[in-house]
Write a protein that holds these residues in place. Structure first.
Motif, PDB file in Angstrom:
ATOM      1  N   ALA A 174       0.842  -1.205   0.000  1.00  0.00           N
ATOM      2  CA  ALA A 174       0.000   0.000   0.000  1.00  0.00           C
ATOM      3  C   ALA A 174       0.877   1.257   0.000  1.00  0.00           C
ATOM      4  CB  ALA A 174      -0.938  -0.009   1.208  1.00  0.00           C
TER       5      ALA A 174
ATOM      6  N   ASP B  16      -1.881   4.213 -10.455  1.00  0.00           N
ATOM      7  CA  ASP B  16      -3.317   4.404 -10.735  1.00  0.00           C
ATOM      8  C   ASP B  16      -4.082   3.092 -10.745  1.00  0.00           C
ATOM      9  OD1 ASP B  16      -3.276   7.261 -11.251  1.00  0.00           O
ATOM     10  OD2 ASP B  16      -2.139   6.764 -13.066  1.00  0.00           O
TER      11      ASP B  16
ATOM     12  N   GLN C  79      -6.021  -6.305  -0.687  1.00  0.00           N
ATOM     13  CA  GLN C  79      -6.115  -5.433   0.491  1.00  0.00           C
ATOM     14  C   GLN C  79      -5.400  -4.097   0.272  1.00  0.00           C
ATOM     15  OE1 GLN C  79      -5.562  -7.130   4.438  1.00  0.00           O
ATOM     16  NE2 GLN C  79      -5.469  -9.150   3.519  1.00  0.00           N
TER      17      GLN C  79
ATOM     18  N   CYS D  41      -4.853  -2.506  -2.545  1.00  0.00           N
ATOM     19  CA  CYS D  41      -5.604  -1.646  -3.471  1.00  0.00           C
ATOM     20  C   CYS D  41      -6.810  -1.026  -2.759  1.00  0.00           C
ATOM     21  CB  CYS D  41      -6.046  -2.434  -4.708  1.00  0.00           C
ATOM     22  SG  CYS D  41      -4.687  -2.765  -5.841  1.00  0.00           S
ATOM     23  N   GLN D  42      -7.430  -1.812  -1.868  1.00  0.00           N
ATOM     24  CA  GLN D  42      -8.541  -1.245  -1.095  1.00  0.00           C
ATOM     25  C   GLN D  42      -8.040  -0.089  -0.239  1.00  0.00           C
ATOM     26  OE1 GLN D  42     -10.013  -4.702   0.914  1.00  0.00           O
ATOM     27  NE2 GLN D  42     -11.444  -5.242  -0.720  1.00  0.00           N
ATOM     28  N   ARG D  43      -6.917  -0.313   0.430  1.00  0.00           N
ATOM     29  CA  ARG D  43      -6.366   0.748   1.297  1.00  0.00           C
ATOM     30  C   ARG D  43      -6.015   1.981   0.492  1.00  0.00           C
ATOM     31  NH1 ARG D  43      -2.047  -1.680   5.655  1.00  0.00           N
ATOM     32  NH2 ARG D  43      -3.353  -3.379   6.367  1.00  0.00           N
ATOM     33  N   ALA D  44      -5.445   1.768  -0.687  1.00  0.00           N
ATOM     34  CA  ALA D  44      -4.992   2.896  -1.506  1.00  0.00           C
ATOM     35  C   ALA D  44      -6.122   3.455  -2.366  1.00  0.00           C
ATOM     36  CB  ALA D  44      -3.835   2.444  -2.397  1.00  0.00           C
ATOM     37  N   SER D  45      -7.302   2.811  -2.320  1.00  0.00           N
ATOM     38  CA  SER D  45      -8.463   3.232  -3.126  1.00  0.00           C
ATOM     39  C   SER D  45      -8.122   3.321  -4.608  1.00  0.00           C
ATOM     40  CB  SER D  45      -9.014   4.578  -2.638  1.00  0.00           C
ATOM     41  OG  SER D  45      -9.421   4.486  -1.311  1.00  0.00           O
ATOM     42  N   ILE D  46      -7.462   2.305  -5.098  1.00  0.00           N
ATOM     43  CA  ILE D  46      -7.203   2.253  -6.538  1.00  0.00           C
ATOM     44  C   ILE D  46      -7.698   0.909  -7.077  1.00  0.00           C
ATOM     45  CG2 ILE D  46      -5.227   3.836  -6.492  1.00  0.00           C
ATOM     46  CD1 ILE D  46      -3.459   1.334  -6.866  1.00  0.00           C
ATOM     47  N   PRO D  47      -8.020   0.865  -8.377  1.00  0.00           N
ATOM     48  CA  PRO D  47      -8.564  -0.373  -8.925  1.00  0.00           C
ATOM     49  C   PRO D  47      -7.523  -1.478  -9.090  1.00  0.00           C
ATOM     50  CG  PRO D  47      -8.507   1.341 -10.603  1.00  0.00           C
ATOM     51  CD  PRO D  47      -8.031   1.978  -9.334  1.00  0.00           C
TER      52      PRO D  47
ATOM     53  N   LYS E   1     -10.853   7.513 -13.109  1.00  0.00           N
ATOM     54  CA  LYS E   1      -9.978   6.427 -12.685  1.00  0.00           C
ATOM     55  C   LYS E   1      -8.514   6.847 -12.721  1.00  0.00           C
ATOM     56  CE  LYS E   1     -13.251   2.833 -13.716  1.00  0.00           C
ATOM     57  NZ  LYS E   1     -13.900   2.085 -14.753  1.00  0.00           N
TER      58      LYS E   1
ATOM     59  N   GLY F 247      -7.698   9.721 -11.604  1.00  0.00           N
ATOM     60  CA  GLY F 247      -7.604  10.733 -10.563  1.00  0.00           C
ATOM     61  C   GLY F 247      -7.635  12.138 -11.118  1.00  0.00           C
TER      62      GLY F 247
END
Ligand code: NAP
Length: 261
Positions: free
Chosen positions: A65, A74, A93, A95-101, A258, A260
């Protein structure tokens, strides 16, 4: 011109497979993308690809992360091997933490056809435990990471195919080491199996074309295949082919949100 629509998509490819190399090569020549290919660092001479390559673990979910944030990634393309469950779980996990796809390229598993003599096992250890007591000549296509497991059934003669030489001699009393990098042809594996009088094949259900030759050769020769099922990976967005992964990446590039922007 510096409008948002021209921004590059920064892609982290988690690799270690032929598919990851192919995608990295495609990304390298497409100016819409900036690509980093990440390797675990287990192969001494990885295939050369014309993108930035980093090697070695990230240090778990937190490390990955942090890497994603520090390198303003991205999108993550997880093109690791289907048995590399740890890094794939970490990628979900992180990618979820970093809020990226996240896009996971996961080949379909191989399927037995009528006449195949497959025995199904959940783990490599289960497969070794299920081998007969009487010595057999067994081809191991399990890869370097599973060599230790063979010690549990040392009565067999193993013909082991891996990519890189080993640092130490195998502790197995009966073994033949073959150093080769795929993809292989079924015709060649038939010749190989005959030459070594192979009676059974150990295989992970990797799927794809690069390693299927041993399965096709076993089918042609009527050999038993001890097939190890894939580890379970939590739900994630999955594509099945290189082209589908590519389409998903280009769709991400086309979507300003996507990127940003
Ligand atoms: P794994 O059990 O899922 O991963 C173990 C640890 O190795 C991960 O937690 C991570 O360390 C690091 N790692 C794995 N892949 C990485 C990558 N692409 N980039 C950076 N770090 C990575 O994986 P494995 O089964 O040991 O496989 C290692 C590599 O070999 C994978 O990249 C896979 O694609 C390739 N491979 C595996 C197999 C197989 O049968 N398992 C077959 C062919 C190729 P941190 O937690 O420190 O980040």
């Amino acid at each position: 011109m510096n409008d948002g629509s021209r921004q590059k998509l920064r892609v982290l490819v988690l690799g270690g497979t032929s598919e990851a190399s192919v995608l990295a090569e495609r990304l390298a020549v497409d100016r819409r993308f900036e690509t980093i290919l990440s390797l675990a660092g287990r192969t001494a001479r990885p295939k050369l690809v014309p993108v930035e390559v980093r090697s070695g673990g990230f240090g778990g979910v937190g490390g990955l992360a942090a890497y994603l944030a520090a390198h303003t990634i991205d999108v993550v393309l997880d093109a690791t091997h289907p048995f590399a469950a740890q890094i794939s779980g970490n990628a979900i996990q992180a990618c979820q933490r970093a809020s990226i796809p996240l896009i996971a390229l996961e080949r379909l598993p191989w399927e037995a056809v009528t006449g195949d003599r497959w025995q199904h096992h959940n783990t490599v250890e289960d497969a070794i435990a299920a081998l007969p007591a009487n010595p057999q000549r067994i081809f191991s296509g399990l890869g370097r990471l599973s060599l230790d497991a063979l010690n549990a059934a040392p009565q067999h003669h193993y013909v082991i195919r891996i990519i890189d030489p080993l640092d130490e001699a195998l502790p197995l009393p009966h073994s033949t080491l073959i150093l080769a990098r795929g993809p292989f042809e079924a015709e060649d594996d038939i010749i190989l199996f005959r030459a070594h009088a192979i009676e059974a094949v150990l295989a992970k259900n990797s799927g794809g074309n690069a390693a299927v030759s041993k399965i096709d050769a076993a089918r042609a020769l009527g050999l038993t295949v001890h097939m190890i099922a894939r580890p379970v990976i939590p739900d994630r967005p999955v594509v099945r082919t290189i082209n589908d992964a590519w389409d998903r990446l280009t769709a991400h590039h086309a979507s300003p949100a996507k990127r940003g922007v």
